[in-house]
Design an enzyme around this catalytic site. Structure first.
Site: not given
Ligand code: M6R
Length: 601
Positions: A2, A28, A74, A98-99, A474, A478, A481, A497, A596
């Protein structure tokens, strides 16, 4: 998650500030939006499901208003619909939140007995009713908000309006981010910097359970009912940092910012040669074990860091996903160091992991991008990456800055232990590295060709061994997502395996081979998938570049100093993910369902 924006000011442009602010917080992640604003002595609430533009269409932005709160939600409790959207109003109190209020069911039952009824399914409406109930009893909002710390369990950043005081905006936070920003005859609250950067760069950081009272010309902060003095900070990031600057997407802009980010992150440690690197970092000599704890991409940088630290600095490293770490048995002692890696510094699971280590008196080191964030403030040591403001949900430049920081740590330990004697080679190569990164980013035709080849498939596999496996993970994250293509990363030797049964004719396999010591082994695994019809996209280095019949496409990156090789290898993976998502018409900067900064457990 949020986003919150709040405004009180003489310019009477509350609605503009709220809507513009919420738009900058879109990254966010959210599924509905709403505002509450002062309109001729009344609090008017307008909210709508979906994008901010839907909300905007319901508003008359020319309405003059000197006070307001806005929110992007959110969904956590209750589906994303208009009723569940914030703000919520109960009695004289209007709030955005937010929370997560963990004990909301319990509180709801108590409040029902006092005659409260509820329209939404949210925990926020319960918090709102609780504040209203306490306010009707005490008639002193500061005391009431103080009391929230005892009664509300969970995390919350709240922006609050009260019918009895329509010149004032209140705020309180616990374990969810919120800043108070200071303007000229106007003041603001916001979940994150970009929301108010257009108006001011002065801000106050609220600590847990501090209450802020904002009028147009004054900000007062209370702790336990008493006024306290707070430092005024200045943001380093400027407005341009929060804009696309001609790029189609923030993600592309941020990919292209990486050479500068690496330079900024690394160069501050070398302003006085190797001595400054050692001075500016904690003394690692006393540690014989390291735990790296993080989430998502930050977890992947941890895996890259593990390869580097174990291999070059000879310290065992365990890398853990923060949401698992917080509930597992830990084997740590006074010679252990826990490193928490986080771009935002506000990730709930990472904060919890940090607190566990702190509570056990284990030394903690935060690698964080956002200055003054919760993780930065609570860790014993902090090393800041210099990635600047990262807007795209899919991290790129913050990821690379974290890898660079881990390379510096590995180098520092290896150098002080005498495993590496020559620091010049590393320092000299850093400038070349920046040039090599720029060169790769300027020559992406082959990456585009690969993207065109794979953008319509349903599954993609990524392979690598050792450090290349962490890059494969990674690269896979990428791609999935932002493009919504299913993908999996495998340790190259593990595929046979089980998973190799999924390889069929033309299944794309992106294979990474940059580590000379195990290149031949990985190549054997690549041949296994090629033999089963896979379409292989090989990513390798100039040194390992050779002709072969085991790949369909070959992307070659230059070699660099071994500790920072990953910073070049990751670039084709980021660009391919971006181009694939673009070809599929995806919402690249704001992928569905994602936030985010993940500020709930
Ligand atoms: O703010 P942070 O680095 O703690 O966030 C961790 C993950 O949520 C963040 O790296 C997420 O996996 C990325 N959006 C992926 O691209």
């Amino acid at each position: 998650m949020c986003g919150i924006v709040g405004y009180v000011g003489r310019k009477e442009n509350a609605l503009h500030v709220l809507i513009e602010g919420l738009k900058t917080l879109e990254y966010r992640g959210y599924d509905s939006a709403g505002v509450a604003y002062l309109d001729k002595n009344n609090i008017n609430i307008i909210k709508e499901k979906g994008k901010i533009v839907n909300l905007e269409n319901k508003l008359n932005l020319d309405t003059k208003s000197s006070l307001g709160i806005g929110h992007t939600r959110w969904a956590t409790h209750g589906e994303p619909n208009e009723i569940n959207s914030h703000p919520h109003k109960v009695g004289k109190i209007t709030i955005v939140h937010n929370g997560i209020i963990e004990n909301y069911e319990e509180l709801k039952n108590i409040l029902k007995q006092s005659g409260y009824t509820f329209k939404s399914e949210t925990d926020t409406e319960i918090a709102c009713a609780l504040i209203d109930k306490l306010y009707s009893e005490k008639n002193d909002i500061i005391k009431v908000l103080d009391k929230c710390a005892d009664l509300l369990r969970g995390s919350y950043a709240l922006g609050i309006l009260i019918d009895d005081d329509l010149n004032t905006l209140y705020a309180i936070r616990k374990d969810s981010p919120l800043i108070v920003a200071l303007g000229d005859n106007e003041n603001y609250i916001a979940s994150d910097v970009p929301a108010i950067l257009k108006y001011t760069n002065k801000y106050i950081l609220l600590e847990n359970n501090e209450v802020a009272k904002l009028t147009n010309n004054n900000v007062t902060v209370f702790k336990n009912g008493k006024i306290i003095n707070k430092d005024i900070n200045t943001f380093e990031w400027n407005v341009e940092a929060a804009m696309k600057n001609g790029y189609d997407h923030f993600m592309l802009k941020e990919i292209h910012e990486q050479p500068k980010v690496i330079y900024d992150t690394v160069s501050t440690f070398f302003n006085n040669g190797i001595d400054s690197l050692i001075e500016k970092m904690p003394d690692f000599k006393k540690y014989n074990k390291i735990h790296i704890v993080a989430c998502g991409s930050a977890y992947h940088t941890g895996l890259t860091g593990k390869s580097l630290i174990e291999r070059y600095a000879d310290i065992p490293v365990d890398v853990e996903i923060a949401s698992e770490y917080r509930y597992k048995k830990l084997f740590l002692d006074e010679k252990s160091l826990v490193i928490i890696i986080s771009q935002s510094g506000e990730t709930a699971d990472s904060i919890a992991a940090l607190r566990i280590a702190n509570d056990n008196n284990i030394d903690t080191l935060a690698i964080v991008n956002v200055v003054g964030s919760s993780i930065a403030r609570e860790a014993k040591y902090v090393l800041y990456t210099k990635a600047g403001c990262e807007i795209a949900v899919a991290t790129t430049k913050a990821y690379s800055a974290q890898v660079a920081m881990l390379a510096l740590i590995a180098f520092n330990i290896a150098y002080t232990k005498g495993f590496i004697s020559n620091s010049n080679e590393f320092m000299n190569e850093l400038n070349n590295l920046v040039n090599k990164m720029n060169h790769l980013l300027d020559n992406i035709d082959e990456y585009l060709e690969v993207a065109k080849e794979i953008y319509q498939v349903e599954h993609v596999f990524f392979l690598g061994r050792g450090i290349d496996y962490s890059l494969a993970m990674e690269g896979s994250l990428k791609l999935k997502e932002i493009s919504y293509i299913h993908s999996e990363a495998y340790a190259a030797g593990e595929l046979k395996h089980g998973t190799i049964s999924l390889i069929e004719k033309d299944t794309p396999v992106i294979a990474i081979v940059t580590d000379e010591k195990i290149a031949e082994k990985t190549i054997s695994n690549i041949k296994e998938v090629k033999a089963r019809g896979a379409k292989v996209i090989l990513i390798t280095t100039e040194k390992l570049n050779k002709v072969g019949d085991y790949y369909d496409y070959k992307l070659v990156v230059p070699n660099t100093y071994i500790l920072v090789q990953s910073l070049l290898t990751i670039l084709p993976l980021q660009i391919i993910a971006y181009e694939v998502a673009k070809l599929r018409g995806c919402d690249i900067d704001k992928p569905r369902n994602l936030a985010k900064s993940v500020t709930v457990e």
